[in-house]
Design a protein around this motif. Structure first.
Motif: not given
Lengths: 111, 127
Positions: B35, B37, B45, B47, B50, B100, B107, B109-115
């Motif tokens: 993504q 940001v 921040l 978004w 993605l 992550n 969706s 991916c949009l629900q996931s965290a970004f590590d």
């Protein structure tokens, strides 16, 4: 006005405990979408602190913990340290908007 | 270790275009959604866009739809953001970040965290 509402600022003395809230609604946190938390010093790379509401990535101290209840989530920091001074953001998904959201951010000041 | 390095930022006039790149290393790029940001001066921040692990699914925030295009070249471990018709409201520090969650799309991916995140590249839109 962010869809995910955070207090603009919180503060605490070294060693104390602080919590940062993230309030959503029935189209995001309230319907069960996971909440993630980030620590960000402006101008540097944000750091993932908590994922899927309660999980800490490896390397994140146990002083940081997350919880979720109803349409809200919280980040707790215990044993506050000077290095914790930063901005903190929650993140979730909103099914009504079909988009990822960040909260407005909370500035933590260590007194 | 995981590294994400953005480039391509600069000063550009309103209405012009700019392309950003993010070169990654230290993980299997083709397995993860990515993504962009941004953070405008004095703001939080936000978004932007993605793309799924395989490049087949893209998602954008409403304010950039039709102007920005996210893409990836898995053979070159590179994520890109083509920004057209720029406005002063696009002025920000732009970060690339990795999900992550392996093999996510849309969706999920949009629900996931970004590590993992890069250090950012600054875009200034001004006449």
């Amino acid at each position: 006005q962010s869809v995910l509402t955070q207090p603009p600022s919180v503060s605490g003395a070294p060693g104390q405990r602080v919590t940062i809230s993230c309030t959503g609604s029935s189209s995001n946190i309230g319907v069960g979408y996971d909440v993630h938390w980030y620590q960000h010093v402006p101008g540097t790379a944000p750091k993932l602190l908590i994922y899927d509401n309660t999980n800490r990535p490896s390397g994140v101290p146990a002083r940081f913990s997350g919880s979720r209840s109803g349409a809200s989530a919280s980040l707790a920091i215990t044993g506050l340290q000077a290095e914790d001074e930063a901005d903190y953001y929650c993140q979730s998904y909103d099914s009504g908007l079909s988009t990822m959201l960040f909260g407005g951010g909370t500035k933590l000041t260590v007194l | 270790q995981v590294q994400l390095v953005e480039s391509g930022g600069g000063v550009v006039q309103p209405g012009r275009s700019l392309g950003l790149s993010c070169v990654v290393s230290g993980f299997s790029f083709s397995d993860y959604g990515m993504q962009w940001v941004r953070q405008a001066p004095g703001k939080g921040l936000e978004w932007v866009a993605l793309i799924s692990f395989d490049g087949r699914k893209e998602n954008y925030r409403d304010s950039v739809k039709g102007r920005f295009t996210i893409s990836r070249d898995n053979s070159k471990n590179t994520l890109s953001l083509q920004m057209n018709s720029l406005t002063p409201e696009d002025t920000a520090l732009y970060y690339c970040a990795k999900t992550n969650l392996k093999y996510c799309s849309g969706s999920t991916c949009l629900q996931s965290a970004f590590d993992n995140w890069g250090q950012g590249t600054r875009v200034t839109v001004s006449s």
